[in-house]
Design an enzyme around this catalytic site. Structure first.
Site, PDB file in Angstrom:
ATOM      1  CB  CYS A  79      24.759   7.766  -0.388  1.00  0.00           C
ATOM      2  SG  CYS A  79      22.976   7.484  -0.340  1.00  0.00           S
TER       3      CYS A  79
ATOM      4  CG  HIS B  59      26.126   3.567   1.837  1.00  0.00           C
ATOM      5  ND1 HIS B  59      26.392   4.730   2.520  1.00  0.00           N
ATOM      6  CD2 HIS B  59      24.859   3.686   1.373  1.00  0.00           C
ATOM      7  CE1 HIS B  59      25.339   5.523   2.489  1.00  0.00           C
ATOM      8  NE2 HIS B  59      24.392   4.911   1.795  1.00  0.00           N
TER       9      HIS B  59
ATOM     10  CD  GLU C 100      29.772   4.139   3.686  1.00  0.00           C
ATOM     11  OE1 GLU C 100      30.189   3.980   2.520  1.00  0.00           O
ATOM     12  OE2 GLU C 100      28.758   4.809   3.956  1.00  0.00           O
TER      13      GLU C 100
END
Ligand code: XMP
Length: 517
Positions: free
Chosen positions: A79, A167, A169
């Site tokens: 990001c 993202h 994660e």
């Protein structure tokens, strides 16, 4: 040497999650403020740049000079991290028409790119960004796009440098962990040798080396972290460790005795100090929650200090500090805040050095390490319990009588949660206790009318609280079965003298909190 990946934190709320995912891949990683790269650490195998609340063109945005990093290690920007590298490399980043938040799918991606090895078509990713890359630097190539985001991922030509707008994660990035694995293992060469067993072995060896014949003091709370730290130290130095377990009188029913017995069974050299009288007298008449907390905090330090001072030749103070307690989180001003607590002024007063054997672990890793060392499940799986104990679950002033009433009601609730099992889809049975993050009973400062036999009663009300959560930062009220609530309510009203009404708290955090005070 333990390999590690460095995660440079630019202030995103999901930075810790990147660390979590890498640890789940048995890859050791360290989260550091964006401007604190350890250039002389020889064990680094890769670098990840996190997201950020800022735009790259904000004057106050966090900026870092990548000289000395770029070209030396594989880099993955996530990001803001991706935007930052695109922006500083000569590309363009602009506000997206509207903030993009939510699920998206990778419509196209470079199948042969090592970052996407094993990816399926239309893989779902999680987007959360206000800016977007509108032009890549000259020597960068686009390697993935979604419907709305042209440069969803890029790579610098002939360089081990990648950026992803989404993202990986985040839970909703379905193949996010695969992407992080591709980066950590295939690209950076992680040996995936970070495991509870290797941790115990190497930490015990290190502690032996570091502590030698020195004496160490440790404050036990009954909680998972301090207990696991104690067992680890006990493995390394045995009787040279003295543990101090203070009873402030505000623990759960029988907890002081039960936990003390557990500690003794684990072979710990532990001193149990019952200081409840001191705490009850200091708390008498105090209703303000913060004052209660201060009195208990200070009282705890006084009692601990007095015991610790008796151990004349102590050289170290050990603590169950874990990684999330220490991560130097960035606040929006760019200053680092360190939430690191010592026990009172003890280390300075006694000239003690700090020993924190769990300082690299996340909470669930602490539990895995405890299990690895054979600690009993009821110690490992314990719910978090606030330091000031039942004091913050008795609204208003505290008396021994109120504590006794609350302990009885709490005991019925907690035992009930442990005994009530539900069957999962795979046929396995788990207790409600293991399904919730934390639970307890709150004694309310109100009385209400009831009827028992032919008598009208005017007695106390209690609230039951049970929440599900990942980290206590946010929490949902646990959707406990009605039949269970009916049974517990009945048991409490029938068995706990002085209580004639039971409520169930159905508020989530935010806006409510887990505790009532
Ligand atoms: P809240 O009520 O803020 O609680 O949602 C979040 C987590 O912190 C625990 N808690 C405390 N722990 N001292 C502690 O050691 C305190 O004063 C305290 N207050 C809340 C709470 O039990 C939950 O796990």
């Amino acid at each position: 040497m333990q390999q590690k990946i460095i995660i440079l934190d630019f202030g995103s709320q999901t930075t810790q999650l990147i660390g979590r995912r890498l640890r789940d891949l048995d890859t050791f990683c360290e989260i550091l403020p964006y401007n604190k790269f350890p250039y002389d650490d020889p064990s680094i195998i890769g670098v990840i740049l996190s997201g950020s609340p800022y735009s790259v063109y904000d004057p106050e945005a966090f900026k870092v000079d990548l000289n000395g990093i770029r070209g030396k290690y594989p880099i993955l920007g996530i990001c803001y991290g991706a935007q930052f590298m695109a922006h500083t490399g000569g590309g363009k980043v602009e506000p997206a028409g509207s903030r993009e938040y939510g699920r998206a799918n990778l419509k196209t991606f470079e199948k042969e790119n090592p970052l996407f090895e094993g990816f399926s078509d239309n893989s779902q990713v999680w987007m959360s960004h206000g800016d977007t890359i509108t032009q890549l630097p000259e020597n960068f190539k686009c390697i993935a796009s979604t419907d709305k985001v042209k440069y969803a991922a890029y790579q610098a030509n002939d360089e081990k440098l990648w950026g992803v707008q989404f993202h990986p994660e985040a839970f909703h990035s379905e193949q996010g962990t695969l992407l992080l694995k591709n980066f950590a293992v295939n690209i950076c060469g992680s040996r995936q040798d970070w495991s509870p067993a290797s941790f115990v072995e190497s930490t015990v060896a290190q502690l032996k080396e570091e502590l030698g014949d020195d004496r160490v003091i440790l404050g036990l709370s009954g909680g998972v972290d301090s207990s696991v730290a104690a067992v680890l130290l006990n493995k390394a130095i045995g009787d040279h460790l003295t543990c101090i377990f203070v009873n402030h009188g505000l623990l759960r029913k029988n907890e002081f005795e039960d936990v003390l017995r557990d500690y003794e069974c684990l072979g710990l050299n532990v001193i149990g100090v019952d200081a409840s009288e001191k705490f009850f007298s200091e708390l008498a008449g105090v209703t303000d929650p913060e004052k209660k907390r201060k009195i208990i905090g200070k009282g705890f330090i006084d009692v601990f200090d007095a015991e610790a001072m008796k151990i004349k030749d102590a050289k170290w103070l050990a603590q169950g500090t874990i990684y999330p307690d220490r991560i130097e989180s960035l606040n929006i001003t760019g200053k680092t805040i360190k939430s690191h607590h010592n026990v009172g002024g003890l280390p300075e007063k006694m000239n003690l050095r700090l020993c924190e054997p769990l300082k690299w672990l996340f909470k669930d890793e602490v539990r895995r390490v405890g299990r690895q060392m054979g600690m009993p499940e009821h110690l490992i799986g314990r719910h978090p319990f606030p330091g000031p104990g039942l004091a913050v679950r008795i609204l208003g002033d505290i008396t021994r009588e109120k504590v006794a009433v609350l302990q009885e009601a709490d005991d019925i609730f907690i035992r009930g949660l442990k005994e009530w099992k539900t069957t999962g889809k795979d046929g396995s049975q788990t207790s409600l206790y293991d399904q919730v993050w934390q639970a307890g009973v709150i004694l309310l400062p109100i009385q209400s009318v009831g009827v028992m036999g032919d008598e009208r009663t005017y007695e106390k009300a209690v609230a039951l609280r049970a929440v599900t959560s990942q980290d206590a930062m946010s929490a949902d009220w646990a959707h406990l079965p009605y039949e269970f609530l009916a049974k517990v309510s009945n048991d409490i009203i029938n068995h706990v003298k002085g209580v004639n009404r039971v409520c169930y708290d159905v508020s989530s955090k935010p806006p409510a909190t887990i505790e009532w005070e």
